[in-house]
Write an enzyme that holds these catalytic residues in place. Sequence first.
Site, mmCIF file in Angstrom:
data_model
loop_
_atom_site.group_PDB
_atom_site.id
_atom_site.type_symbol
_atom_site.label_atom_id
_atom_site.label_comp_id
_atom_site.label_asym_id
_atom_site.label_seq_id
_atom_site.Cartn_x
_atom_site.Cartn_y
_atom_site.Cartn_z
ATOM 1 N N MET A 118 0.777 -1.140 0.122
ATOM 2 C CA MET A 118 -0.156 0.001 -0.113
ATOM 3 C C MET A 118 0.987 1.244 0.048
ATOM 4 O O MET A 118 0.714 2.271 -0.657
ATOM 5 C CB MET A 118 -0.814 0.005 1.163
ATOM 6 C CG MET A 118 -2.035 -1.119 1.197
ATOM 7 S SD MET A 118 -2.935 -1.277 -0.396
ATOM 8 C CE MET A 118 -3.888 0.232 -0.177
ATOM 9 N N ASP A 125 9.958 3.454 6.373
ATOM 10 C CA ASP A 125 9.520 2.420 7.083
ATOM 11 C C ASP A 125 10.699 1.720 8.177
ATOM 12 O O ASP A 125 11.714 2.047 8.026
ATOM 13 C CB ASP A 125 9.197 1.297 6.129
ATOM 14 C CG ASP A 125 8.513 0.046 6.543
ATOM 15 O OD1 ASP A 125 7.551 -0.287 6.061
ATOM 16 O OD2 ASP A 125 9.029 -0.795 7.329
ATOM 17 N N VAL A 139 0.429 1.522 7.727
ATOM 18 C CA VAL A 139 1.220 0.502 8.740
ATOM 19 C C VAL A 139 -0.036 -0.363 9.160
ATOM 20 O O VAL A 139 -0.825 -0.447 8.498
ATOM 21 C CB VAL A 139 1.703 1.112 9.877
ATOM 22 C CG1 VAL A 139 2.890 2.116 9.511
ATOM 23 C CG2 VAL A 139 0.912 1.928 10.907
ATOM 24 N N VAL A 140 0.655 -1.562 9.924
ATOM 25 C CA VAL A 140 -0.294 -2.538 10.158
ATOM 26 C C VAL A 140 -1.749 -2.081 10.752
ATOM 27 O O VAL A 140 -1.862 -1.271 11.495
ATOM 28 C CB VAL A 140 0.276 -3.535 11.062
ATOM 29 C CG1 VAL A 140 0.465 -2.577 12.450
ATOM 30 C CG2 VAL A 140 -0.374 -4.820 11.501
ATOM 31 N N LYS A 183 -1.295 2.565 15.450
ATOM 32 C CA LYS A 183 -1.906 3.774 14.796
ATOM 33 C C LYS A 183 -1.634 4.764 15.784
ATOM 34 O O LYS A 183 -1.364 5.795 15.284
ATOM 35 C CB LYS A 183 -2.845 3.612 13.956
ATOM 36 C CG LYS A 183 -2.742 2.491 12.886
ATOM 37 C CD LYS A 183 -4.216 2.244 12.102
ATOM 38 C CE LYS A 183 -3.970 1.357 10.883
ATOM 39 N NZ LYS A 183 -3.272 1.723 9.700
ATOM 40 N N HIS A 225 -8.296 6.253 2.396
ATOM 41 C CA HIS A 225 -8.130 5.115 2.248
ATOM 42 C C HIS A 225 -8.011 4.626 0.714
ATOM 43 O O HIS A 225 -9.029 4.811 0.055
ATOM 44 C CB HIS A 225 -9.175 4.175 2.671
ATOM 45 C CG HIS A 225 -9.500 2.750 2.411
ATOM 46 N ND1 HIS A 225 -10.212 2.088 1.889
ATOM 47 C CD2 HIS A 225 -8.427 1.797 2.546
ATOM 48 C CE1 HIS A 225 -10.059 0.914 1.754
ATOM 49 N NE2 HIS A 225 -9.080 0.530 2.356
#
Length: 190
Positions: free
Chosen positions: A20, A39, A96-97, A103, A146
Amino acid sequence: MPADPNSSEYSLGVLGAGAMGRGIVQVAAAGGMNVKVFDTRRESVDDAVAFIGNMFTRAAERGRMTVEEAAAATARVHPVDSLSDFAGCDAVVEAVVENLDVKRAVFAELEAIVADDAILASNTSSLSVTTIASSCTHPNRVAGFHFFNPVPLMPLVEVIAGVLTDDWVTDALMNIGRRMTREPVRVNDA
């Protein structure tokens, strides 16, 4: 005063260099934005930068952009070594996850780094933007942004206002989405 999202100087940070994140970086750079990518795994950033450069080269080979446009888009991608390198960004998109605690911690940390009028956006697909923003001092500048996978091929991007999100934030994200050649739509936080 918030930066003009249509400015040639607009700077976007992308946190997360997975599928993503790298897709968001690619469409942002193709849209003329300067993009910083970070990252926690440096090899993910290096892989993403190489992948994106290759995608621009292939686009030029197929006539979808000129060689010069591909080189310019590639040059707008800047790998960075820490979150603090997002300090000058006009907006940061987190990819991220999908974990609320992660978050919320990321947004609290980012908020201490970026300017007070920088936009903080989450690429979340399932978590409430309002809940993510609740850990922030300035939840009014937090929104959802999104994208769908694979980002370069899926034109839709959802712009999600939390309960406290200011209109200027979602308006800017709509412009940023269009600049990325996406079709932005406003949706309710859920």
